[in-house]
Design a protein around this motif. Structure first.
Motif, PDB file in Angstrom:
ATOM      1  N   ILE A   1       1.629   3.095  -3.376  1.00 57.31           N
ATOM      2  CA  ILE A   1       0.563   3.797  -4.102  1.00 57.31           C
ATOM      3  C   ILE A   1       0.564   5.267  -3.722  1.00 57.31           C
ATOM      4  O   ILE A   1       0.496   5.612  -2.548  1.00 57.31           O
ATOM      5  CB  ILE A   1      -0.813   3.169  -3.761  1.00 57.31           C
TER       6      ILE A   1
ATOM      7  N   ASP B   1       0.035   2.846  -9.530  1.00 59.39           N
ATOM      8  CA  ASP B   1      -1.053   3.203  -8.612  1.00 59.39           C
ATOM      9  C   ASP B   1      -2.330   2.446  -8.983  1.00 59.39           C
ATOM     10  O   ASP B   1      -2.973   1.832  -8.146  1.00 59.39           O
ATOM     11  CB  ASP B   1      -1.353   4.716  -8.692  1.00 59.39           C
TER      12      ASP B   1
ATOM     13  N   LYS C   1      -3.946  -0.547  -6.787  1.00 57.89           N
ATOM     14  CA  LYS C   1      -5.281  -0.279  -6.229  1.00 57.89           C
ATOM     15  C   LYS C   1      -6.266  -1.362  -6.669  1.00 57.89           C
ATOM     16  O   LYS C   1      -7.095  -1.829  -5.890  1.00 57.89           O
ATOM     17  CB  LYS C   1      -5.793   1.093  -6.691  1.00 57.89           C
TER      18      LYS C   1
ATOM     19  N   SER D   1       0.822  -1.219   0.000  1.00 58.98           N
ATOM     20  CA  SER D   1       0.000   0.000   0.000  1.00 58.98           C
ATOM     21  C   SER D   1       0.855   1.267   0.000  1.00 58.98           C
ATOM     22  O   SER D   1       0.410   2.315  -0.458  1.00 58.98           O
ATOM     23  CB  SER D   1      -0.943   0.007   1.203  1.00 58.98           C
TER      24      SER D   1
END
Lengths: 429, 83, 377
Positions: free
Chosen positions: A413, C282, C286, A410
């Motif tokens: 990101i 990203d 995600k 995580s």
């Protein structure tokens, strides 16, 4: 969370703190990030909670008054776009926007493989010192110290103060070279006194030069170390073995930013500016020169990044002096070629993936070996085996890939937004 | 007994450490030397002490592969080494 | 040095070395050239998923044929190829995708591919880390996972056993219509025929090939064994991966035998550099975390990119080029090069040696494109 600053410094060791103080004097918004929860980097670890060195205290105090922001427990992991660092923090990913960046990423110890080197209880001297400062128990423990560098003596001294019984300290460099280091010490009285003081306290502990380890043994942890001076070989019993061979610079983040290296160190100009625009580098990544060298380079980088060239220039002579010390250090503690053959073919070289040196040698280059044997593919990302392979085989890591350090998935990101808040609510110490 | 001790658990065993202790040190204080089992089974413990080598990886509060040398102890933490 | 070399294969990726293995086994004198290490290009960058796909009849034929060849090879493959017969789990998020599960199940079932349909509860049981409320999935039982660079090395070792010669660190500039190869240093090596197996770089050696670089991103984690048990792919993948349009991402995760999780995937045209594109990363991560909420807490150790060799009809180019019957092609495998390398090698060798192929070769013939064998310079 997004954070925006004029000048961002990576690393809160001596170079980073000095850079931050100098940069803050320019009146710009300055932040220092460091992956640890404390100030001072690895070399001054513990000084914040248990002060011992006045030099460290002065700089930590100066940093606190500088107005610079500290982003601690913040580990820079990637450069997702120009002017942005992506960092991991225990609570949230952080995107740190910078106009100018100063890399003060320090150095790590070099570890060389020898039979038994993977046993628990074999720790880098600097690493053991750092752990002891944070509660690792050594009282009454028998510790053999070996490897190379001024650090060996300082660490032995520190361990002794914590109640350890230092069995011996062995420097691989021959006496002739270490004594040749004397003139460099003489030109730096502070260093000389420090060195002499350490030796005094170490009375009763054998400090030998031209001695190096060849083997460690134990069941589930180290029990014995075999040492040699090239003619005789003997064994010493121990509970811990502190072993490291000088330092290697942390150049992974500079490489990720595209900074050019020269002989394994970040190439900088007189202003400590790296090959990438608006990126500066100070301290060990530019050459292993110790605390004082790092401090002066940090100050120059901080001044230059704040466009204050006169005070930077005023420090050039001092830096030149420390660069001579740095060169003398490299000559005195150059690693002897015998260390290249400590590891047998069945000795592990990659400790993450358990790859033997023999397996690695079957392949032509670092990348071929990596792809075929998994050497360097583990979570240390080749930091340990890459440096060792470079010394032993003349080949090592060729490139870095993000994340620069292992990080939670995580944390990779980004928010995908730019820094919107110029005055973020970080904690200032 | 440290002043203002922090209590945590290492392999189910309760350990009291003083503030400022890193997890790796707490594990050592609990008498544990093997932090993890290597890929081919050998025992391993911290090497670099500075968050670089990844040899000190343990399970912290259920999360595997955490470095124990760079994290400070907190009250109630639950640590597991490879046994 | 032999002057009677039958064939030069340019590219020691898994496709090139599979061709080398089959050609050498067939008695041809083979030379393999590569500028980098064995399997160091797309082979090193890819996932290593051996999967039967059914976007088209021809795709099914080649992937199914190749997977069966892989299963035949299994007993002789060395351990470092890290075979993990985990199967593929195609995950359906909603009823529309569940309809696709049933269509695929029928299609595969009719053709003898072992599959199992999972309902929502079965899926939860099979992969407890997937988010709740997914519609179900399709398990393709005999799909598996390998570590491609070591497979490439093994194929090459087989080729060597049959007399093939290998040279790495050799920069090839062009394949010539007389079957020789021009090197960057100006020298050339002659042979009866040459094969362009340079994947994404094949058009650089044979200008005009209908092959485009399609960039992909991957992230690998530290060892977290048991986090997932199958190669899990979202069925939405079919919508994104197989459109030839703009940048796309899809959830795709692979459990390595090491316990590591390999996370994909992305597809981008016109991105020739190898830098990690943060915006794509990203989106990709995600998407993966949407499917596996706990994935975010695992420790990631490396992200990288690579280029696939994409063709307009998503089928590879295998066989003689149209420009010269002495320049052959084994390229354009896009995301299926690892899977289809054994089939490609077998087809190419059969065609070269005039043997009957085990599956029809026409769908992969370069001649299907007007520029399938490249235009003249």
């Amino acid at each position: 969370m997004n954070h925006a600053f004029d000048i961002v410094i990576v690393g809160a060791g001596p170079a980073g703190l000095a850079a931050a103080c100098a940069a803050a004097e320019s009146g710009q918004r300055v932040a220092v990030l460091d992956d640890t929860p404390w100030l001072g980097g690895q070399i001054w670890r513990g000084e914040q909670s248990r002060p011992q060195l006045s030099q460290a205290q002065r700089w930590i105090e100066r940093f606190r008054r500088s107005g610079a922001t500290l982003l601690d427990r913040t580990s820079a992991i990637a450069c997702p776009q120009p002017g942005v660092l992506l960092a991991e923090h225990p609570d949230e990913p952080r995107e740190i926007h910078w106009q100018r960046l100063i890399l003060a990423t320090g150095a790590r110890e070099m570890f060389l493989p020898f039979p038994g080197w993977t046993l628990p209880g074999i720790v880098g001297p600097g690493g053991l010192q750092a752990l002891v400062k944070n509660g690792w128990p050594v009282d009454g423990k028998r510790i053999v110290v070996a490897g190379s560098g001024l650090l060996l003596l300082a660490v032995a001294d520190g361990l002794k103060k914590h109640g350890a019984k230092i069995v011996s300290v062995s420097e691989q460099a021959p006496w002739s070279r270490v004594l040749g280091f004397g003139p460099a010490l003489l030109s730096h009285p502070g260093k000389m006194l420090q060195g002499a003081g350490i030796k005094l306290r170490l009375l009763g502990v054998p400090y030998r030069c031209g001695v190096w380890p060849v083997k460690a043994e134990g069941d589930e942890q180290v029990r014995r170390v075999t040492l040699t001076d090239g003619r005789n070989t003997w064994t010493e019993d121990c509970d811990l073995f502190a072993c490291g061979f000088n330092l290697v610079p942390n150049v992974e983040l500079p490489l990720a930013l595209g900074c050019a290296l020269s002989d394994g160190f970040v190439r900088v100009n007189e202003w400590q500016a790296a090959s990438v625009e608006n990126v500066y580098c100070a301290g060990e990544p530019t050459g292993i020169g110790g605390v004082d060298c790092a401090l002066v380079e940090g100050r120059i980088a901080g001044c230059a990044a704040g466009d204050r060239h006169a005070p930077a220039k005023a420090l050039f002579a001092k830096r030149a002096c420390w660069h001579r010390f740095r060169a003398a250090l490299a000559r005195a503690f150059a690693l002897r070629p015998e260390l290249k053959s400590l590891a047998a073919d069945d000795t592990l070289i990659c400790r993450c993936e358990d790859v033997t040196l023999g397996r690695m040698k079957q392949f032509n280059g670092w990348r071929d070996a990596k792809l075929q044997s998994r050497c360097g593919m583990g979570p240390c990302q080749g930091r340990v085996c890459g440096a060792a392979a470079k010394f032993i085989l003349g080949r090592g890591m060729e490139s870095v890939r993000p994340p620069v350090f292992p990080a939670r998935v995580s944390s990779l990101i980004t928010s995908g937004t730019s820094a919107s808040n110029p005055n973020p609510n970080q904690t200032t110490t | 007994m440290p002043a203002n001790p922090i209590q945590l658990r290492v392999n189910g065993k309760s350990v009291l450490v003083s503030a400022g202790t890193v997890l790796a040190a707490a594990i050592a204080q609990a008498g544990v030397t093997k932090f993890r089992r290597a890929v081919t089974g050998g025992p391993r413990g911290p090497l670099c002490g500075m968050g670089i080598c990844m040899e000190c990886r343990v399970t912290i509060n259920g999360q595997t592969q955490c470095r124990s040398c760079q994290t400070l102890c907190e009250e109630g933490m639950e640590m597991r080494t490879d046994e | 040095m032999s002057q009677t070399r039958d064939i030069i294969i340019v590219g020691a990726g898994i496709v090139g070395v599979a061709c080398a293995m089959e050609c050498a086994r067939g008695g041809l004198k083979v030379l393999v050239l590569d500028r980098g290490p064995i399997g160091g290009g797309t082979t090193a960058a890819g996932m290593g998923h051996i999967v039967v796909m059914d976007d088209s009849e021809a795709q099914f034929a080649l992937t199914h044929y190749s997977r069966s060849l892989w299963h035949e090879l299994r007993p002789q493959l060395p351990e470092d190829i890290e075979i993990e017969v985990c199967g593929t789990l195609w995950v359906a998020a909603d009823d529309e995708e569940m309809a696709e599960v049933h269509r695929k199940a029928k299609n595969y079932g009719q053709r003898g591919v072992r599959v199992e349909v999972l309902n929502s509860a079965d899926l939860e049981k099979a992969e407890p880390n997937l988010r709740r409320g997914l519609a179900g999935g399709l398990r393709v039982v005999e799909d598996f996972v390998i570590y491609p660079p070591c497979a490439a090395r093994h194929f090459l070792e087989q080729a060597r056993k049959h007399g093939a010669e290998v040279r790495t660190g050799v920069h090839v500039k062009a394949l010539r219509s007389d079957g020789s190869v021009l090197l960057a240093d100006g020298s050339s090596i002659s042979a009866g025929r040459c094969v362009n197996a340079a994947g994404p770089w094949s058009p650089a050696l044979t200008p005009g090939l209908p092959v485009r670089k399609r960039k992909g991103h991957l992230v690998i984690t530290d060892r977290h064994p048991g986090f997932v048990h199958h190669q899990i792919v979202e069925l939405g993948y079919l919508k994104s991966a197989h459109s030839t349009g703009r940048d796309s991402v899809a959830f795709n995760i692979q459990p390595r035998k090491t316990g590591q999780m390999l996370i994909g995937s992305s597809r981008q045209f016109d991105a020739d550099d190898l830098t990690v594109d943060q915006a794509i990363l990203d989106r990709m991560l995600k998407r993966a975390i949407e499917y596996l909420p706990a994935l975010g807490r695992l420790s990631a150790i490396r992200a990288w990119t690579g280029h696939r060799a994409a063709t307009p009809d998503k089928l590879p180019l295998i066989g003689p080029s149209t420009v010269s019957d002495r320049i052959w092609l084994a390229t354009g495998h896009e995301g299926l090069g690892i899977t289809t390398s054994p089939g490609t090698g077998r087809l190419l060798a059969d065609l070269l040696l005039g043997r009957k192929t085990e599956i029809p070769s026409a769908p992969y013939a370069p001649a299907r494109f007007a520029n399938g064998g490249a235009h003249h310079e």
